[in-house]
Design an enzyme around this catalytic site. Structure first.
Site, PDB file in Angstrom:
ATOM      1  N   GLU A  39      23.286  47.795  60.459  1.00  0.00           N
ATOM      2  CA  GLU A  39      23.830  47.001  59.349  1.00  0.00           C
ATOM      3  C   GLU A  39      25.360  46.947  59.477  1.00  0.00           C
ATOM      4  O   GLU A  39      25.989  47.929  59.894  1.00  0.00           O
ATOM      5  CB  GLU A  39      23.434  47.733  58.048  1.00  0.00           C
ATOM      6  N   LYS A 109      20.356  40.559  52.777  1.00  0.00           N
ATOM      7  CA  LYS A 109      19.775  41.779  52.198  1.00  0.00           C
ATOM      8  C   LYS A 109      19.369  41.565  50.739  1.00  0.00           C
ATOM      9  O   LYS A 109      20.199  41.165  49.912  1.00  0.00           O
ATOM     10  CB  LYS A 109      20.788  42.922  52.321  1.00  0.00           C
ATOM     11  N   CYS A 144      18.174  47.945  55.706  1.00  0.00           N
ATOM     12  CA  CYS A 144      18.422  49.268  55.133  1.00  0.00           C
ATOM     13  C   CYS A 144      17.674  49.509  53.818  1.00  0.00           C
ATOM     14  O   CYS A 144      16.456  49.628  53.820  1.00  0.00           O
ATOM     15  CB  CYS A 144      19.926  49.480  55.004  1.00  0.00           C
ATOM     16  N   VAL A 171      22.422  56.803  54.579  1.00  0.00           N
ATOM     17  CA  VAL A 171      23.212  57.990  54.266  1.00  0.00           C
ATOM     18  C   VAL A 171      22.348  59.132  53.732  1.00  0.00           C
ATOM     19  O   VAL A 171      22.851  60.195  53.413  1.00  0.00           O
ATOM     20  CB  VAL A 171      24.329  57.662  53.251  1.00  0.00           C
TER      21      VAL A 171
HETATM   22  C1  ACM Z   1      22.012  51.228  52.584  1.00  0.00           C
HETATM   23  O1  ACM Z   1      21.308  50.320  52.132  1.00  0.00           O
HETATM   24  N1  ACM Z   1      23.048  50.987  53.362  1.00  0.00           N
HETATM   25  C2  ACM Z   1      21.662  52.631  52.296  1.00  0.00           C
END
Ligand code: ACM
Length: 269
Positions: A39, A109, A144, A171
């Protein structure tokens, strides 16, 4: 059979030229059909405002992203890379999908994470599946934090994805349970390209934010088993051969079919 490559490295915040050079070096000798990068791999992650993200963002046809188009055309591969996308007055946390013939698609996203909500607009591309133009393989993309919403991977499976590619900047470590489940419950391969390294930023209120990205990029098979995994800190490219066609029969025994047995008459939401 197709080869899938997952690229793990440490992008540096605000140094797109440096990050693109790193990417170029990592992929220069790859023979593969699909490349998945993390990402926001060109810019780094820790934006602190929408203005800052917008200033760093590219439109999908920007020359900054030429490297991904070049890899796609020279390798006859599909290249999926997270980047900050500007479109009109909006800025999205997006994945560029570069096709061998020069065509570009963009996934935005859907489920923004934490301070991303202050820096990006909510993705509006919806979910879609791409036919690999050279190989018999259908590819879906999520980014993500989309992993936490099973509807994302399920939507891609219902659209016929064989492989879900997930550019990530993770993370936590809980994702390792969740992503494996997304692969198992949909009988799809799932390729997670995470980044490693730390980013430290001063927030508008004067406090410091330190984010540690925990690598562990992984390719899950359609039973949720990790076929290969990077460690938490290494710069690494994983390339594995997989059989996308094996995901298409959704039976997991003689009686049960994952998708056909769903009780949509009972579900809520
Ligand atoms: C994330 O969506 N970068 C944890």
């Amino acid at each position: 059979m197709i080869n899938v490559s997952i690229v793990q490295f440490t992008p540096e915040f605000g140094r797109p030229g440096h990050n693109l050079q790193q990417i170029e070096r990592l992929v220069e000798n790859l023979t593969t059909d699909v490349v998945v990068l993390p990402e926001l791999c060109t810019t780094g992650y820790s934006f602190i405002s929408k203005e800052e993200a917008f200033a760093a963002a590219d439109s999908p046809d920007s020359y900054t992203l030429d490297i991904f188009r070049k890899i796609a055309s020279t390798r006859q591969a599909l290249v999926i890379a997270g980047y900050a996308e500007k479109s009109g007055d909006n800025v999205y946390n997006s994945a560029l999908i570069a096709m061998p013939g020069g065509e570009i698609k963009v996934y935005r996203k859907s489920h923004l994470f934490y301070r991303e909500k202050e820096c990006f607009d909510k993705g509006d591309s919806g979910f879609f599946v791409i036919n690999h133009p050279v190989k018999d393989c259908k590819i879906g993309v999520m980014v993500c934090n989309d992993w936490r919403y099973p509807e994302a991977a399920r939507s891609l499976a219902l659209l016929g994805a064989d492989v879900i590619c997930c550019p990530s900047n993770l993370v936590s470590t809980v994702w390792q349970i969740g992503m494996a489940a997304r692969a198992l419950e949909n009988k799809v391969y799932l390729a997670v390209a995470n980044r490693c390294g730390t980013e430290v930023r001063q927030l508008p209120d004067g406090t410091r934010q330190t984010l540690l990205f925990n690598g562990g990029s992984v390719l899950y098979d359609y039973n949720g088993q990790a076929l290969a995994k990077a460690n938490t800190t290494e710069t690494k490219v994983i390339t594995l051969q997989i059989d996308p066609i094996a995901t298409r029969d959704k039976h997991f025994n003689a009686f049960n079919d994952l998708l056909k047995d769903r009780r949509t008459d009972l579900y809520i939401g």
